[in-house]
Design a protein around this motif. Structure first.
Motif, short mmCIF file in Angstrom:
data_model
loop_
_atom_site.label_atom_id
_atom_site.label_comp_id
_atom_site.label_asym_id
_atom_site.label_seq_id
_atom_site.Cartn_x
_atom_site.Cartn_y
_atom_site.Cartn_z
N TYR A 1 42.43 56.56 72.27
CA TYR A 1 40.45 56.60 72.62
C TYR A 1 40.52 57.76 73.44
O TYR A 1 39.15 58.26 72.14
CB TYR A 1 40.48 55.50 73.79
N TYR B 1 38.11 57.08 69.55
CA TYR B 1 37.78 56.05 68.65
C TYR B 1 36.90 55.00 69.68
O TYR B 1 37.75 55.80 70.72
CB TYR B 1 38.83 54.97 68.23
N LYS B 2 36.64 54.57 68.63
CA LYS B 2 35.88 53.19 70.03
C LYS B 2 36.95 52.33 70.32
O LYS B 2 37.65 52.24 69.76
CB LYS B 2 34.64 53.30 69.75
N HIS B 3 36.51 51.61 71.37
CA HIS B 3 37.11 49.80 71.74
C HIS B 3 37.08 49.56 69.96
O HIS B 3 38.13 48.49 69.56
CB HIS B 3 37.32 49.75 73.05
N GLU C 1 38.62 43.38 71.02
CA GLU C 1 37.60 44.83 72.07
C GLU C 1 38.71 44.78 73.27
O GLU C 1 38.47 46.00 74.05
CB GLU C 1 36.77 44.59 72.03
#
Length: 186
Positions: free
Chosen positions: A139, A144-146, A157
């Motif tokens: 992250y 990166y996104k969750h 998530e």
């Protein structure tokens, strides 16, 4: 996805490497191995294991080079292979532990002034439990996104968000402790 056009020299080297030209492969390895070792080191504490993972990942790079579509950054493509190989290594070692928690709260993580060296920060990150460390790196460092992290690690998530929150708390505590030690207030 942004499209980056490679310069002709890099494109030529890639095509030669696809044809198993050893000097082209060595040039790619020489150009990217220092940075990719750093990427592997973010996930794997032991430098020798990080080197082994990097070498294995480079073998995958060369094996799959024909699949590189020249639509994005070549370095980014290599980096993604490195990260995936690190995650696979950690899974095999069964070192990652994720605490399934849906409840979390997002805290702001104040920027750390340049009072700490990269080695100091890496030492602090290395002290995190493996699950926290992996999510934090993906992250905070890789961007990166969750949702992407959840897919990549096979978690939900909410767990990714929770792991990040816990990692940040631990790092903030350690940084505060280091600050008080350096300022002589402990």
């Amino acid at each position: 996805m942004k499209v980056f056009y490679l310069n002709q020299e890099e494109t030529k080297i890639i095509h030669l490497a696809i044809e198993n030209n050893r000097s082209a492969q060595q040039k790619i390895y020489g150009n990217f191995s220092p940075k990719m070792l750093s990427v592997c080191r973010q996930y794997i504490k032991d430098i020798h294991q990080a080197e082994d993972v990097m070498i294995t990942a480079f073998m995958k790079v060369f094996t799959n080079l024909k699949n590189f579509e020249h639509k994005g950054s070549f370095e980014g493509w290599i980096r993604r292979i490195m990260i995936n190989e690190c995650i696979s290594f950690i899974r095999v070692q069964k070192k990652e532990k994720f605490i399934e928690e849906e409840d979390f709260f997002e805290e702001s993580f104040n920027n750390i002034e340049s009072q700490f060296s990269v080695q100091d920060l890496q030492f602090l990150i290395d002290g995190l439990p493996d699950g926290y460390k992996m999510v934090f790196n993906l992250y905070a460092i890789e961007g990166y996104k969750h949702q992407e992290i959840a897919i990549l690690l096979g978690i939900n998530e909410g767990t990714s968000k929770s792991q990040l929150s816990h990692a940040r708390k631990i790092l903030q505590t350690k940084i505060a402790k280091l600050n008080s030690t350096q300022n002589g207030t402990e």
